[in-house]
Design a protein around this motif. Structure first.
Motif, mmCIF file in Angstrom:
data_model
loop_
_atom_site.group_PDB
_atom_site.id
_atom_site.type_symbol
_atom_site.label_atom_id
_atom_site.label_comp_id
_atom_site.label_asym_id
_atom_site.label_seq_id
_atom_site.Cartn_x
_atom_site.Cartn_y
_atom_site.Cartn_z
ATOM 1 N N TRP A 43 47.737 33.789 54.824
ATOM 2 C CA TRP A 43 46.669 34.443 54.078
ATOM 3 C C TRP A 43 45.878 33.375 53.344
ATOM 4 C CZ3 TRP A 43 50.803 37.118 55.514
ATOM 5 C CH2 TRP A 43 50.687 38.475 55.776
ATOM 6 N N ILE A 44 44.576 33.550 53.253
ATOM 7 C CA ILE A 44 43.711 32.662 52.482
ATOM 8 C C ILE A 44 43.038 33.531 51.437
ATOM 9 C CG2 ILE A 44 41.727 31.117 52.547
ATOM 10 C CD1 ILE A 44 42.415 30.575 55.488
ATOM 11 N N VAL A 45 43.216 33.188 50.182
ATOM 12 C CA VAL A 45 42.752 34.076 49.121
ATOM 13 C C VAL A 45 42.023 33.319 48.021
ATOM 14 C CG1 VAL A 45 44.592 35.729 49.565
ATOM 15 C CG2 VAL A 45 44.934 33.954 47.870
ATOM 16 N N GLY A 46 41.492 34.089 47.085
ATOM 17 C CA GLY A 46 40.834 33.527 45.921
ATOM 18 C C GLY A 46 39.589 32.756 46.290
ATOM 19 N N SER A 47 39.344 31.683 45.568
ATOM 20 C CA SER A 47 38.125 30.921 45.794
ATOM 21 C C SER A 47 38.157 30.168 47.124
ATOM 22 C CB SER A 47 37.872 29.955 44.642
ATOM 23 O OG SER A 47 38.961 29.090 44.470
ATOM 24 N N ALA A 48 39.324 30.000 47.736
ATOM 25 C CA ALA A 48 39.377 29.392 49.067
ATOM 26 C C ALA A 48 38.812 30.342 50.114
ATOM 27 C CB ALA A 48 40.804 29.017 49.427
ATOM 28 N N ALA A 49 38.929 31.633 49.874
ATOM 29 C CA ALA A 49 38.412 32.619 50.820
ATOM 30 C C ALA A 49 36.971 33.004 50.515
ATOM 31 C CB ALA A 49 39.287 33.870 50.792
ATOM 32 N N LEU A 50 36.666 33.101 49.251
ATOM 33 C CA LEU A 50 35.345 33.554 48.821
ATOM 34 C C LEU A 50 34.778 32.536 47.851
ATOM 35 C CD1 LEU A 50 36.482 37.211 48.141
ATOM 36 C CD2 LEU A 50 35.265 36.408 50.164
ATOM 37 N N GLY A 52 32.849 30.256 45.361
ATOM 38 C CA GLY A 52 31.856 30.536 44.348
ATOM 39 C C GLY A 52 32.130 31.749 43.491
ATOM 40 N N GLN A 53 33.242 32.392 43.664
ATOM 41 C CA GLN A 53 33.513 33.578 42.861
ATOM 42 C C GLN A 53 34.137 33.199 41.524
ATOM 43 O OE1 GLN A 53 36.213 36.184 44.802
ATOM 44 N NE2 GLN A 53 37.761 34.665 45.111
ATOM 45 N N HIS A 54 34.077 34.085 40.589
ATOM 46 C CA HIS A 54 34.649 33.857 39.272
ATOM 47 C C HIS A 54 36.171 33.912 39.340
ATOM 48 C CE1 HIS A 54 30.767 34.052 37.336
ATOM 49 N NE2 HIS A 54 30.496 35.120 38.063
ATOM 50 N N ALA A 55 36.806 33.297 38.356
ATOM 51 C CA ALA A 55 38.267 33.208 38.335
ATOM 52 C C ALA A 55 38.919 34.582 38.353
ATOM 53 C CB ALA A 55 38.728 32.425 37.108
ATOM 54 N N VAL A 56 38.367 35.537 37.628
ATOM 55 C CA VAL A 56 38.976 36.868 37.583
ATOM 56 C C VAL A 56 38.909 37.545 38.958
ATOM 57 C CG1 VAL A 56 36.925 38.159 36.817
ATOM 58 C CG2 VAL A 56 39.213 38.949 36.179
ATOM 59 N N ALA A 58 38.869 35.872 41.841
ATOM 60 C CA ALA A 58 39.831 35.139 42.662
ATOM 61 C C ALA A 58 41.245 35.653 42.402
ATOM 62 C CB ALA A 58 39.743 33.638 42.374
ATOM 63 N N ALA A 59 41.554 35.923 41.132
ATOM 64 C CA ALA A 59 42.871 36.458 40.787
ATOM 65 C C ALA A 59 43.076 37.845 41.383
ATOM 66 C CB ALA A 59 43.042 36.502 39.268
ATOM 67 N N ALA A 60 42.057 38.675 41.337
ATOM 68 C CA ALA A 60 42.155 40.017 41.920
ATOM 69 C C ALA A 60 42.372 39.935 43.428
ATOM 70 C CB ALA A 60 40.903 40.821 41.596
ATOM 71 N N HIS A 61 41.676 39.025 44.088
ATOM 72 C CA HIS A 61 41.849 38.857 45.526
ATOM 73 C C HIS A 61 43.268 38.390 45.837
ATOM 74 C CE1 HIS A 61 40.629 37.028 49.563
ATOM 75 N NE2 HIS A 61 40.495 38.334 49.675
ATOM 76 N N GLY A 62 43.806 37.518 44.981
ATOM 77 C CA GLY A 62 45.185 37.068 45.144
ATOM 78 C C GLY A 62 46.176 38.206 45.006
ATOM 79 N N ALA A 63 45.911 39.123 44.071
ATOM 80 C CA ALA A 63 46.797 40.280 43.880
ATOM 81 C C ALA A 63 46.758 41.191 45.106
ATOM 82 C CB ALA A 63 46.405 41.049 42.623
ATOM 83 N N THR A 64 45.576 41.382 45.666
ATOM 84 C CA THR A 64 45.442 42.191 46.883
ATOM 85 C C THR A 64 46.224 41.558 48.026
ATOM 86 O OG1 THR A 64 43.274 42.996 46.213
ATOM 87 C CG2 THR A 64 43.780 43.120 48.564
ATOM 88 N N ALA A 65 46.098 40.246 48.168
ATOM 89 C CA ALA A 65 46.824 39.539 49.225
ATOM 90 C C ALA A 65 48.331 39.616 49.007
ATOM 91 C CB ALA A 65 46.374 38.089 49.293
ATOM 92 N N ALA A 66 48.776 39.502 47.764
ATOM 93 C CA ALA A 66 50.211 39.575 47.477
ATOM 94 C C ALA A 66 50.797 40.908 47.927
ATOM 95 C CB ALA A 66 50.458 39.357 45.986
ATOM 96 N N THR A 67 50.054 41.973 47.704
ATOM 97 C CA THR A 67 50.501 43.298 48.153
ATOM 98 C C THR A 67 50.597 43.341 49.675
ATOM 99 O OG1 THR A 67 49.505 44.311 46.212
ATOM 100 C CG2 THR A 67 49.961 45.763 48.079
ATOM 101 N N ALA A 68 49.618 42.752 50.357
ATOM 102 C CA ALA A 68 49.626 42.734 51.827
ATOM 103 C C ALA A 68 50.768 41.881 52.357
ATOM 104 C CB ALA A 68 48.288 42.217 52.347
#
Length: 87
Positions: A43-50, A52-56, A58-68
């Motif tokens: 999985w590639i998540v957070g600012s590595a995936a998207l 230019g996004q804000h830290a919050v 990136a953290a939300a994307h990481g949480a989504t990936a963790a669930t997956a």
């Protein structure tokens, strides 16, 4: 000209060295909404995936990936248990 403050934005570049070491298909990574890549188990998540996004975000994307990732591990475990049980 004088100013009381200045706002600077630095360009960001995803760090994909580990992903590239897994010998993925050429071109940019293609990801599903959870961040799962074309490389099994990666999985590639957070600012590595998207970039230019804000830290919050990136953290939300990481949480989504963790669930997956958790669901993927549970699915693999269930599949292995069923295979053993059914011989």
């Amino acid at each position: 000209m004088t100013a009381e403050a200045a706002l600077l934005a630095a360009p960001t570049r995803p760090r994909l060295d580990l992903y590239r070491a897994l010998d993925p298909p050429t071109g940019p990574p293609r990801l599903d909404p959870t961040g799962r890549s074309e490389v099994p188990g990666c999985w590639i998540v957070g600012s590595a995936a998207l970039a230019g996004q804000h830290a919050v975000m990136a953290a939300a994307h990481g949480a989504t990936a963790a669930t997956a990732v958790k669901q993927n591990l549970l699915d693999e475990d269930l599949s292995a248990r069923l295979s053993r049980a059914l011989g």
